[in-house]
Design an enzyme around this catalytic site. Structure first.
Site, PDB file in Angstrom:
ATOM      1  N   GLU A 112       0.893  -1.166   0.000  1.00  0.00           N
ATOM      2  CA  GLU A 112       0.000   0.000   0.000  1.00  0.00           C
ATOM      3  C   GLU A 112       0.924   1.206   0.000  1.00  0.00           C
ATOM      4  O   GLU A 112       1.415   1.631   1.024  1.00  0.00           O
ATOM      5  CB  GLU A 112      -0.940  -0.016   1.212  1.00  0.00           C
ATOM      6  CG  GLU A 112      -2.069   0.996   1.058  1.00  0.00           C
ATOM      7  CD  GLU A 112      -3.069   0.957   2.204  1.00  0.00           C
ATOM      8  OE1 GLU A 112      -2.766   0.350   3.237  1.00  0.00           O
ATOM      9  OE2 GLU A 112      -4.154   1.551   2.050  1.00  0.00           O
ATOM     10  N   HIS A 175      -5.768   5.817  -2.271  1.00  0.00           N
ATOM     11  CA  HIS A 175      -5.083   7.009  -1.756  1.00  0.00           C
ATOM     12  C   HIS A 175      -4.823   7.953  -2.911  1.00  0.00           C
ATOM     13  O   HIS A 175      -3.686   8.323  -3.200  1.00  0.00           O
ATOM     14  CB  HIS A 175      -3.802   6.605  -1.015  1.00  0.00           C
ATOM     15  CG  HIS A 175      -4.105   5.893   0.265  1.00  0.00           C
ATOM     16  ND1 HIS A 175      -4.370   6.558   1.437  1.00  0.00           N
ATOM     17  CD2 HIS A 175      -4.237   4.577   0.555  1.00  0.00           C
ATOM     18  CE1 HIS A 175      -4.628   5.684   2.393  1.00  0.00           C
ATOM     19  NE2 HIS A 175      -4.568   4.480   1.881  1.00  0.00           N
ATOM     20  N   HIS A 196      -9.827  -0.174  -0.533  1.00  0.00           N
ATOM     21  CA  HIS A 196     -10.862   0.306   0.397  1.00  0.00           C
ATOM     22  C   HIS A 196     -11.792   1.317  -0.265  1.00  0.00           C
ATOM     23  O   HIS A 196     -11.773   2.502   0.031  1.00  0.00           O
ATOM     24  CB  HIS A 196     -10.326   0.764   1.760  1.00  0.00           C
ATOM     25  CG  HIS A 196      -9.061   1.567   1.798  1.00  0.00           C
ATOM     26  ND1 HIS A 196      -8.892   2.732   1.099  1.00  0.00           N
ATOM     27  CD2 HIS A 196      -7.907   1.367   2.482  1.00  0.00           C
ATOM     28  CE1 HIS A 196      -7.689   3.218   1.360  1.00  0.00           C
ATOM     29  NE2 HIS A 196      -7.067   2.407   2.177  1.00  0.00           N
ATOM     30  N   ASP A 251      -8.339  -4.355   6.638  1.00  0.00           N
ATOM     31  CA  ASP A 251      -7.453  -3.195   6.844  1.00  0.00           C
ATOM     32  C   ASP A 251      -7.068  -3.108   8.333  1.00  0.00           C
ATOM     33  O   ASP A 251      -6.874  -2.029   8.886  1.00  0.00           O
ATOM     34  CB  ASP A 251      -8.103  -1.890   6.365  1.00  0.00           C
ATOM     35  CG  ASP A 251      -7.103  -0.754   6.140  1.00  0.00           C
ATOM     36  OD1 ASP A 251      -5.887  -0.985   6.259  1.00  0.00           O
ATOM     37  OD2 ASP A 251      -7.543   0.375   5.867  1.00  0.00           O
ATOM     38  N   GLY A 285      -6.879   2.809   9.696  1.00  0.00           N
ATOM     39  CA  GLY A 285      -7.076   1.365   9.624  1.00  0.00           C
ATOM     40  C   GLY A 285      -8.218   0.973  10.543  1.00  0.00           C
ATOM     41  O   GLY A 285      -8.980   1.824  11.017  1.00  0.00           O
TER      42      GLY A 285
HETATM   43 ZN   LIG Z   1      -5.265   2.690   3.087  1.00  0.00          ZN
END
Ligand SMILES: [Zn+2]
Length: 355
Positions: A112, A175, A196, A251, A285
């Protein structure tokens, strides 16, 4: 042998499940007993039980053991953005853990970052890098990287997506501040997923559909965090209608399974308060485990059979793992047995009881 209500590729069946390391046979019989589901696969896990992947081998192994108790029989050890030398050490630790006693439950790495938008880091530590195939190649050489989350609007991102896709890496958008068109170009170049979904990306506006709009319009695969904090249940139900391959991820961070307090998230210290983990006003998270994800989805109206498949078969297919993700003869005996309230009672990893 296990007795109960077994989720087979043809639906639930009451009977006896015979297995060694692999599933041997499913014998129909009018028996009662727990739900027996394929072990859950979690493609986005930073930590759990007070430890995290960024610590290296021991942190990875502790994370695996914590999530096994919650029915997760396979996970992608997920890094956070960090200075390159720390990221390299974390990857070396993950590789060693994959060769160690808990390697059976490690599917590889989800990177990530570090190629994330500096403006959409969320709780990611502040060490994003511009896309760079040389850095990517170095990271890929250190451990089996299966998934990379990146921001497609960064200069050089499309080139990097092509580079990663050619090497069999699943590229996910996340992101990111990308608009719809930029994100669509990334899908057309070889990106396949969304990280996510809804969190840390541009939202849906009818005149600017953003990354969320793209995912809902033409996404084949996407992660979602069903903890009740990251995404409203209605938004999850909507995403289920739109994205055929939607699959839940935790996550989870080190704070999962721990009392309220302060825990590491890479270079950050984050605070767990009740169900949430926070860095200031930002969710950092989750404390989710996939057994809780199953209970949440069922409580929000998703049929048990569908929720269970999205937690096992879908992520297996996404990664191209044909030996697991369902209970059928010849598949790995990665199993989770749950009581009437969907609480974990037993977990098996390649036929061996681990919880
Ligand atoms: Zn993330």
């Amino acid at each position: 042998m296990l007795l109960g209500r077994i989720l087979t590729p043809h639906g639930f069946l009451r009977g006896r499940l015979h297995f060694s390391e692999r599933v041997e046979a499913i014998e129909e019989a009018p028996v009662d007993g727990p739900y027996i589901l394929p072990g859950f696969l979690d493609l986005h896990v930073h930590g759990g039980g007070g430890r995290e992947v960024m610590e290296g081998q021991e942190g990875v192994e502790a994370t695996v053991r914590f999530h096994l108790r919650h029915g997760t029989t396979g996970l992608l050890a997920t890094t956070v953005t960090a200075p390159l030398d720390q990221l390299e050490r974390a990857l070396q630790g993950i590789r060693r853990a994959m060769e160690g006693p808990w390697g059976k439950a490690l599917l590889g790495v989800h990177l990530e970052g570090p190629f994330l938008s500096p403006h959409r880091l969320g709780a990611q530590p502040p060490f994003p890098l511009p896309p760079d195939p040389e850095v990517a190649e170095r990271l890929l050489s250190l451990a089996p990287v299966r998934v990379v989350t990146l921001a497609p609007e960064l200069p050089g991102a499309l080139e990097l997506i092509r580079f990663l896709a050619e090497r069999g890496v699943r590229v996910q958008l996340g992101h990111t501040e990308a608009g719809y068109e930029e994100a669509r170009a990334a899908l057309e170049t070889g990106a396949v997923g969304f990280t996510h979904l809804f969190n840390a990306m541009t939202g849906l506006h009818h005149r600017a559909p953003g990354v969320v709009g793209l995912a809902l319009e033409r996404g084949a695969w996407a992660e979602i965090i069903p903890d009740g904090l990251h995404v409203h249940p209605a938004a999850i139900r909507l995403a289920l209608k739109a994205i055929p391959g939607l699959y839940p991820v935790s996550d989870a961070v080190a704070a999962a399974g721990m009392p309220d307090g302060v825990y590491p998230l890479g270079a950050h210290r984050v605070e767990k308060r009740r169900e949430g983990v926070w860095l200031g006003e930002s969710l950092a998270g989750s404390t989710l485990t996939l057994d809780q994800a199953l209970r949440n989805l069922v409580a929000w109206g998703v049929p048990l059979e569908e929720a269970a498949r999205r937690l096992s078969l879908y992520p297996a297919r996404y990664l191209g793992l044909s030996d697991r993700g369902e209970i059928a003869p010849g598949k790995r005996a990665d199993l989770v047995a749950l009581d009437e309230a969907l609480r974990v009672v037993e977990v098996y990893l390649e036929g061996e009881r681990v919880a």
